[in-house]
Design an enzyme around this catalytic site. Structure first.
Site: not given
Length: 506
Positions: A10, A13, A15-17, A179-180, A218, A237, A242, A350
């Site tokens: 990926g 994609g 997320l990578a960027k 899990d960020h 959010e 989600d 999380h 947020k």
């Protein structure tokens, strides 16, 4: 850190960027990566190495917390990247990939250690893991690790099936589930908070804590994720992963020192918390769960549509965009202390924070009851700011001797600028699973959440509408009011929102 090859599925994609390349770059600048560095990006696009490098560079200039300043360092970083076109189901492409990995290992003198990062949809996890095993991409002479992103299943049954299939190719010790939220510096500093402040550690139980609140709100709606989100909702989600992970991290009593050799103890503590959670039942879920969906309203002074008017959402959708829950941990440390969790979209502001509200001693309460109603709080702020603050009552210099809140910022809460993905990628390359989701935790989380999903499916939990730009349904306030508590900082958020709206109107 052992020398290694990082293989990124990926690689073209989003997320990578946005996250992975900036994280790698900042680790590289901070000299936190083993050298020489080797990253092989995979995707279906027919890119050359040079095209790939240009896209990586563009992502750094757009998304890195530190823009590239040193041209020589930037070029040294980009030189580590190679690209390989790969069709996920095509065996010969994996054989081509293996040749490229082995060529780079020989060229750079790297050990045959390989980290496979799956920045792709979960529907591809099983196929990729099987192809890695079948084509010998994991060398017997080095380690192999698999990094995957959520969702880890859609419900309890699918999560178990996915884990069973991944386990054919990778041992549990080789699987790193990101899990960020666990990579956020404030969460990772909970151990330091306890160790540096024995007084706080001594307060960490039902003897001193009145309640714990975990909020992740959010201001955005579904945006371009309608096709995905309308089948997932807030409970899948955010809540199952999380939010429950944050609960585990707050509730555990960490050992005096956490090291790579002691991570199993951390997982056992987290597992113990989940096993001690008072279980929900489908027929009684409505008593402790608030299910919400945003309707039209105003966010930061701008009118926004309701959920069912969003592009890609059907008018009759019953999908949840908000969930609040009251949870109880039935063990000797936390029995009697309610844990409140809420998360939602199109909220007033947020923010992600944990608030620990402490009990007042009887003598203290009698002395200050008429002068102050503000209890002592420990606030762990994860976004938009970052910090750990102790808020307690102190006397003012007024003649009446009134008490007012005093805030003290604890040094453990001061950030060093590192972002969650920097911490997690670094840990995965070190082989340290402390801040990753272990399968036992994932399975227990799904077991606890499954009755909610079942109740939602049969419409046993009413769907409460809340105005976009609010703090959620009024029923979520009532959930705390029954215990004599209220959500902290909602009033300040409302005041800030009112001020912002007035400025917008002017």
């Amino acid at each position: 850190m052992d020398s290694h090859t990082l293989v990124l599925f990926g690689a073209t994609g989003d997320l990578a960027k946005r996250k992975i390349y900036p994280a790698l770059f900042n680790l590289f600048i901070d000299r936190k990566l083993a050298l020489p560095l080797s990253v092989i990006g995979l995707g279906r696009r027919e890119w050359s190495d040079e095209t790939f490098k240009k896209n990586v560079e563009q992502s750094l200039r757009e998304f890195s917390r530190r823009a590239p300043q040193d041209e020589e360092a930037l070029q040294a970083f980009l030189e580590a990247f190679r690209y390989c076109t790969l069709d996920i189901g095509k065996k010969e492409d994996y054989q081509k990939l293996l040749k490229l990995i082995e060529h780079r290992e020989g060229e750079l003198g790297l050990e045959p250690n390989r980290l496979f990062y799956l920045s792709v949809g979960p529907e591809y996890f099983e196929t990729i893991a099987a192809q890695i095993q079948d084509n010998g991409l994991g060398s017997d002479e080095g380690w192999k690790r698999l990094v995957i992103e959520k969702p880890f299943g859609h419900d309890l049954k699918s999560a178990r099936v996915l884990n069973e299939k991944l386990s054919v190719a990778f041992a549990e010790s080789e699987i790193f589930r990101i899990d960020h939220y666990l990579g956020k510096p404030v969460v990772q500093k909970l151990e330091a908070l306890h160790q540096a402040n024995p007084e706080i550690k001594a307060l960490w139980s039902n003897r001193k804590v009145a309640n714990v609140q975990i909020t992740a709100s959010e201001t955005v709606g579904v945006e371009e994720r309608a096709g995905y989100y309308d089948h997932v909702g807030a409970v899948r989600d955010m809540f199952q992963n999380h939010m429950l992970q944050l609960l585990m991290m707050v509730a555990i009593h960490l050992p005096d020192k956490v090291s790579a050799d002691e991570v199993n103890e951390v997982h056992l503590h987290k597992k113990r918390v989940m096993k001690s959670l008072e279980p929900l039942h489908k027929h009684s879920a409505a008593a402790g769960i608030i299910r919400g969906q945003y309707k039209e309203g105003s966010v930061q002074g701008k009118p926004v549509a309701g959920y069912t008017s969003e592009p890609g959402i059907t008018p009759e959708s019953m999908n949840d965009t908000f969930i609040a829950a009251r949870l109880q941990i039935n063990d000797s440390d936390w029995e009697g202390v309610p844990f409140y969790i809420r998360t939602g979209k199109r909220m007033m502001d947020k923010s992600t924070r944990i608030v620990v509200e402490f009990k007042e001693e009887a003598a203290q309460l009698a002395a200050t009851a008429e002068k102050s109603k503000a209890p002592n709080l420990l606030v762990l702020e994860m976004s938009p700011g970052e910090g750990i603050t102790l808020q307690f009552k102190g006397p003012t210099f007024e003649p009446a001797g009134e008490f007012s809140p005093i805030q003290v910022e604890l040094p453990e809460g001061r950030g060093d600028g590192r972002e969650a993905y920097e911490n997690l990628i670094h840990d995965a390359l070190q082989g340290d699973p402390t801040f990753f989701a272990h399968w036992d935790e994932v399975e227990l989380s799904w077991e606890w959440v499954q009755p909610i999903l079942d109740a939602y499916e049969e419409n046993m939990v009413p769907l409460q509408l809340y105005a976009a730009g609010s703090c959620g349904p009024a029923e979520s306030d009532a959930l705390l009011a029954k215990d004599g508590f209220h959500w902290w900082f909602d009033d300040s958020a409302k005041q800030e929102s009112t001020t912002l709206k007035e400025k917008t109107l002017v």
